[in-house]
Scaffold this motif. Structure first.
Motif, short mmCIF file in Angstrom:
data_model
loop_
_atom_site.label_atom_id
_atom_site.label_comp_id
_atom_site.label_asym_id
_atom_site.label_seq_id
_atom_site.Cartn_x
_atom_site.Cartn_y
_atom_site.Cartn_z
N LYS A 173 -2.74 159.93 16.23
CA LYS A 173 -2.41 159.11 17.39
C LYS A 173 -3.42 158.00 17.65
O LYS A 173 -3.63 157.56 18.79
CB LYS A 173 -2.25 159.97 18.65
N LYS A 176 2.55 145.16 27.46
CA LYS A 176 2.59 146.57 27.07
C LYS A 176 3.08 146.73 25.63
O LYS A 176 4.04 146.10 25.21
CB LYS A 176 3.49 147.35 28.02
N CYS A 220 -4.03 152.32 29.55
CA CYS A 220 -4.14 151.90 28.14
C CYS A 220 -4.74 153.02 27.33
O CYS A 220 -5.64 153.75 27.80
CB CYS A 220 -4.98 150.63 28.04
N ASP A 242 2.76 157.34 20.93
CA ASP A 242 2.91 158.12 22.15
C ASP A 242 1.94 157.67 23.24
O ASP A 242 1.58 158.45 24.14
CB ASP A 242 2.73 159.62 21.88
N LYS A 243 1.50 156.39 23.18
CA LYS A 243 0.62 155.85 24.19
C LYS A 243 1.05 154.43 24.52
O LYS A 243 1.87 153.84 23.84
CB LYS A 243 -0.85 155.85 23.72
N TYR A 244 0.43 153.90 25.58
CA TYR A 244 0.64 152.50 25.95
C TYR A 244 -0.67 151.75 25.72
O TYR A 244 -1.75 152.25 26.01
CB TYR A 244 1.08 152.38 27.41
N TRP A 245 -0.53 150.53 25.21
CA TRP A 245 -1.71 149.76 24.84
C TRP A 245 -1.59 148.33 25.36
O TRP A 245 -0.50 147.78 25.46
CB TRP A 245 -1.88 149.68 23.31
N ASN A 304 1.80 151.83 36.77
CA ASN A 304 1.62 151.35 35.42
C ASN A 304 0.77 152.34 34.64
O ASN A 304 -0.27 152.80 35.11
CB ASN A 304 0.93 149.99 35.43
N PRO A 305 1.17 152.72 33.43
CA PRO A 305 0.43 153.72 32.66
C PRO A 305 -0.91 153.16 32.18
O PRO A 305 -1.08 151.94 32.05
CB PRO A 305 1.36 153.99 31.47
N ASN A 361 4.13 150.02 23.25
CA ASN A 361 4.39 151.46 23.25
C ASN A 361 4.35 151.95 21.82
O ASN A 361 5.24 151.68 21.02
CB ASN A 361 5.74 151.75 23.89
N CYS A 362 3.29 152.69 21.47
CA CYS A 362 3.13 153.16 20.09
C CYS A 362 2.23 154.38 20.08
O CYS A 362 1.32 154.52 20.92
CB CYS A 362 2.55 152.03 19.23
#
Length: 229
Positions: free
Chosen positions: A49, A17, A5, A22-25, A2-3, A19-20
């Motif tokens: 970003k 999750k 945050c 270019d990141k995961y939050w 899992n990526p 996805n915005c």
């Protein structure tokens, strides 16, 4: 795996999750960098970003916008949203200005009623034209009027009252009204959708005889307005 945050660096699971930029939050971590107000994909503004709300979005002193990857992504997303809105509006307005009508149950009921009225008016005009074409000369009209006639449902000879419909023997079938109907003749029965019709017997093409359990009226009613139960 899992990526992590983009704010708390903890693993982001698929159920929470976002996805915005270019990141995961995490949904709770996707907030304004200044006021920490919770943001969504519809109200955030990205800068370097990082998410910002409209109030705290960094202001620039120049009007030239560079084609950064983020701006290109926002431009592409705006174009996709515009195309989706255009397609939705096109599908919603498709058919306006033409004679295309959705074949809903209500429209089917209105169409049947209109067809029935047109059918009755056609027979009335046909019988009237037949009487006019069969009328004898003035010198023979008295003899013609003395002859017995064959009255129909839609036309009657002058001065003669149409006989009421004769009720068939009891013990008929039970029917239920699918549509509302307003009686056009004295020997017809008015209906409301859902009425229960007792002792139903066919008496003519397109017509049946029965008793409306709700009103107690007995008489003729259109066969295509009721169904057996």
């Amino acid at each position: 795996m899992n990526p992590p945050c983009g704010r708390c660096n903890k693993p982001v699971y698929p159920t929470e999750k976002i996805n915005c930029l270019d990141k995961y939050w995490h949904k709770g971590c996707f907030s304004c960098e200044v006021c920490k107000m919770a943001l969504s994909m519809n109200n955030y503004k990205g800068f370097e970003k990082k998410p910002y709300c409209s109030m705290h979005y960094p202001k620039t002193s120049f009007t030239i916008v560079t084609d950064t990857p983020e701006n290109l992504r926002l431009k592409q997303q705006s174009m996709l949203n515009s195309q989706a809105l255009y397609k939705e509006d096109f599908e919603r307005n498709k058919g306006k200005g033409f004679s295309v009508v959705a074949d809903t149950p209500e429209m089917q009921r209105v169409k049947k009623t209109q067809d029935q009225i047109s059918h009755i008016k056609y027979h009335e005009e046909f019988e009237k034209s037949k009487v006019r074409s069969d009328a004898p000369p003035p010198e023979n009209r008295q003899d013609y009027e003395e002859q017995p006639s064959n009255p129909g449902r839609f036309s009657q000879p002058a001065g003669q009252v149409r006989p009421a419909a004769v009720a068939p023997p009891g013990g008929g079938k039970r029917y239920q009204a699918m549509y509302s109907y307003v009686a056009a003749e004295a020997d017809e029965v008015s209906l409301q959708e859902g009425d229960l019709i007792l002792d139903v017997e066919p008496i003519d093409e397109g017509w049946v005889f029965g008793c409306n359990q709700r009103t107690g009226q007995r008489g003729m009613l259109p066969a295509n307005y009721v169904r057996p139960v």
